[in-house]
Design a protein around this motif. Structure first.
Motif, PDB file in Angstrom:
ATOM      1  N   SER A 108     -26.962  24.468  66.153  1.00  0.00           N
ATOM      2  CA  SER A 108     -28.334  24.620  66.638  1.00  0.00           C
ATOM      3  C   SER A 108     -29.116  23.308  66.672  1.00  0.00           C
ATOM      4  CB  SER A 108     -29.082  25.621  65.754  1.00  0.00           C
ATOM      5  OG  SER A 108     -29.167  25.128  64.422  1.00  0.00           O
ATOM      6  N   ASP A 124     -39.145  27.764  71.687  1.00  0.00           N
ATOM      7  CA  ASP A 124     -38.925  28.556  70.480  1.00  0.00           C
ATOM      8  C   ASP A 124     -37.442  28.821  70.223  1.00  0.00           C
ATOM      9  OD1 ASP A 124     -41.669  28.807  69.959  1.00  0.00           O
ATOM     10  OD2 ASP A 124     -41.835  30.547  71.289  1.00  0.00           O
ATOM     11  N   TYR A 125     -36.587  28.372  71.144  1.00  0.00           N
ATOM     12  CA  TYR A 125     -35.155  28.652  71.051  1.00  0.00           C
ATOM     13  C   TYR A 125     -34.351  27.371  70.839  1.00  0.00           C
ATOM     14  CZ  TYR A 125     -35.911  33.474  72.520  1.00  0.00           C
ATOM     15  OH  TYR A 125     -36.304  34.791  72.575  1.00  0.00           O
ATOM     16  N   PHE A 382     -30.367  31.569  70.713  1.00  0.00           N
ATOM     17  CA  PHE A 382     -31.142  32.372  69.769  1.00  0.00           C
ATOM     18  C   PHE A 382     -32.385  31.595  69.330  1.00  0.00           C
ATOM     19  CE2 PHE A 382     -27.502  30.287  67.803  1.00  0.00           C
ATOM     20  CZ  PHE A 382     -28.073  29.507  66.801  1.00  0.00           C
ATOM     21  N   ALA A 383     -33.369  32.310  68.859  1.00  0.00           N
ATOM     22  CA  ALA A 383     -34.628  31.690  68.448  1.00  0.00           C
ATOM     23  C   ALA A 383     -34.470  30.976  67.109  1.00  0.00           C
ATOM     24  CB  ALA A 383     -35.725  32.746  68.352  1.00  0.00           C
ATOM     25  N   GLY A 385     -34.902  30.113  63.408  1.00  0.00           N
ATOM     26  CA  GLY A 385     -35.215  30.926  62.245  1.00  0.00           C
ATOM     27  C   GLY A 385     -34.579  32.287  62.210  1.00  0.00           C
ATOM     28  N   THR A 386     -33.868  32.674  63.281  1.00  0.00           N
ATOM     29  CA  THR A 386     -33.271  34.013  63.300  1.00  0.00           C
ATOM     30  C   THR A 386     -31.905  34.054  62.636  1.00  0.00           C
ATOM     31  OG1 THR A 386     -32.381  33.603  65.530  1.00  0.00           O
ATOM     32  CG2 THR A 386     -34.510  34.730  65.371  1.00  0.00           C
ATOM     33  N   ILE A 387     -31.270  32.897  62.460  1.00  0.00           N
ATOM     34  CA  ILE A 387     -29.982  32.840  61.769  1.00  0.00           C
ATOM     35  C   ILE A 387     -30.096  31.867  60.614  1.00  0.00           C
ATOM     36  CG2 ILE A 387     -27.531  32.253  61.932  1.00  0.00           C
ATOM     37  CD1 ILE A 387     -27.567  33.026  64.829  1.00  0.00           C
ATOM     38  N   SER A 388     -29.994  32.363  59.400  1.00  0.00           N
ATOM     39  CA  SER A 388     -30.071  31.510  58.209  1.00  0.00           C
ATOM     40  C   SER A 388     -28.750  31.474  57.446  1.00  0.00           C
ATOM     41  CB  SER A 388     -31.185  32.000  57.269  1.00  0.00           C
ATOM     42  OG  SER A 388     -30.970  33.363  56.909  1.00  0.00           O
TER      43      SER A 388
END
Length: 451
Positions: A108, A124-125, A382-383, A385-388
């Motif tokens: 990312s 945002d992505y 993906f945006a 913060g959506t995958i941590s």
């Protein structure tokens, strides 16, 4: 303007074009950290050729090269990478640094010491990982083309997320001399461009044997851009089990791509490959093992920043603890573990055997097919913060890593857009050293989709 168009410009118009790009950079500072990377690096220090953006792990003499890591802050490249020398010989010019995941470890561009890079289509992505800065620069219109590097999809995945063309050559076709190493048996430098023809032109410029590089293939390079033929009819394999794993938006775009291939005169055949869980396991054992070995040199003595310590051992510990980010530390630890006594045979040797099996699976398909068409990613971008969860992040590479393990050439190109307007890419793969077929099919698909 495309690279092909720029190559036809007289010198005075190239200089004017460079000024226009610099103005664009100033106007687009809101697009994220990749703009800071470009603006904080020399723009015109290496001639007046057509400007090409350069990923921050490729040596350019006199420039800092940091692989987006704190530990390499202040390190200045003492020589040009082979690809940079090749660019200059062909009338191109390094234009500026682009952001990346630290040491190419991420999906990312969020692991960069400089901060995240944003996707120009929606800030945002994410723009994708590894070469995210290069893809964002091309997609955002502030670079005519860029160089990236691909260890497990780091060119193709960001190209797909940003709506660019990204190409990974056959392993050994483009020299790794002057490339900051992540995993030496997997890394390859390649182009990120606006279209397939530009990718072929830039690939021809950087490909070729390099005697100083032991991984460089000793074979004459035959230009593919001079012989592009989108009218060839070929057998293209679609990997059914990979299609089934992708989300509905990816499946829909891929089905449109399959219809376009049929419309262009290609025959579609249906095949399967071994479950992607084996690709992921194999890749992360081999890649982290090689990363652990290659990053051992960053100890505070030979390269980059040196932390204070009461003794030599403490200085080593502090330099590496403070200099590396969390994701790099995570992969070093995993790589050191799989190489350790008692685990080497159980993990590393077994992964190498699995790698041979993965390559054999591809070779079996190429007995019937000229190329393979499959998704680049299981979802669109993906945006933030959506995958941590790091393990969940690794799964964004499930369709790209097997080609690196097999050493095959692959190319990502845009197929369409998601429901929220984000690009979706498809991936073409051919047998080793058959880049001509790769570009021919890609050009055929690109032109059919644009009709």
């Amino acid at each position: 303007m495309t690279l092909k168009q720029a190559l036809a410009l007289p010198k005075e118009e190239i200089l004017e074009f460079r000024k226009e790009l610099e103005a664009k950079i100033e106007a687009k500072k809101s697009l994220g950290a990749y703009v800071e990377q470009l603006t904080n690096r020399p723009i015109s220090t290496l001639g007046d050729g057509i400007p090409i953006a350069i990923k921050d792990n490729i040596q350019v003499k006199g420039w800092e090269v940091t692989s987006a890591s704190k530990i390499l802050q202040g390190y200045v490249a003492p020589y040009n990478a082979t690809v940079i020398e090749n660019l200059i010989k062909n009338g191109l010019s390094p234009f500026g640094r682009t952001n990346m995941d630290e040491f190419d470890m991420g999906s990312s561009t969020e692991t960069s010491y400089y901060g995240k890079t944003c996707n120009p289509h929606n800030l945002d992505y994410v723009p994708g990982g590894g070469s995210g800065g290069s893809a964002a620069a091309v997609a955002g219109g502030i670079a005519i083309a860029a160089l990236g590097s691909d260890t497990g999809g780091s060119i193709r995945q960001p190209a797909a997320f940003c709506g660019c063309v990204g190409m990974k050559p056959t392993y050994g076709k483009v020299s790794r001399y002057g490339l900051g190493s992540f995993s030496s048996s997997l890394d390859q430098i390649g182009p990120i461009t606006q279209n397939v023809e530009d990718a072929a032109i830039l690939y021809d410029m950087i490909a070729g044997h390099e005697p100083r590089d032991s991984t460089s293939v000793s074979m004459a390079h035959k230009k593919v851009s001079d012989s592009l033929n989108p009218n060839r009819s070929m057998n293209i394999a679609v990997i059914d089990n990979f299609m089934a794993q992708a989300n509905p938006e990816i499946q829909s775009a891929m089905e449109e791509g399959i219809r376009a291939l049929k419309s262009a005169g290609h025959k579609i055949i249906h095949k399967t490959l071994m479950d992607t869980k084996y690709d992921v396991a194999t890749y992360y054992v081999i890649a982290t093992a090689e990363a652990s070995a290659s990053l051992s040199r960053y100890d505070g003595v030979r390269y980059g920043n040196r932390a204070k310590g009461e003794n030599l051992k403490q200085m080593y510990i502090n330099s590496r603890s403070e200099g590396f980010g969390d994701e790099v530390k995570r992969r070093i630890l995993l790589g050191t573990f799989v190489l350790s006594s008692g685990y080497y045979d159980a993990y590393y040797i077994k992964a190498q055997k699995a790698r041979h099996k993965i390559k054999a699976n591809y070779e079996a398909i190429f007995k019937e097919a000229d190329g393979i068409f499959m998704p680049v990613t299981p979802t669109p971008a993906f945006a933030f913060g959506t995958i941590s969860d790091p393990l969940e992040m690794y799964l964004s590479d499930i369709y790209t890593i097997s080609t690196n393990l097999a050493g095959l050439p692959a190319l990502s190109l845009p197929l369409g857009k998601s429901d929220v307007g984000l690009p979706i890419g498809g991936q073409l793969i051919t047998k080793a050293f058959d880049e001509q077929t790769l570009f021919d099919v890609a050009l055929s698909l690109e032109r059919t989709l644009s009709l």
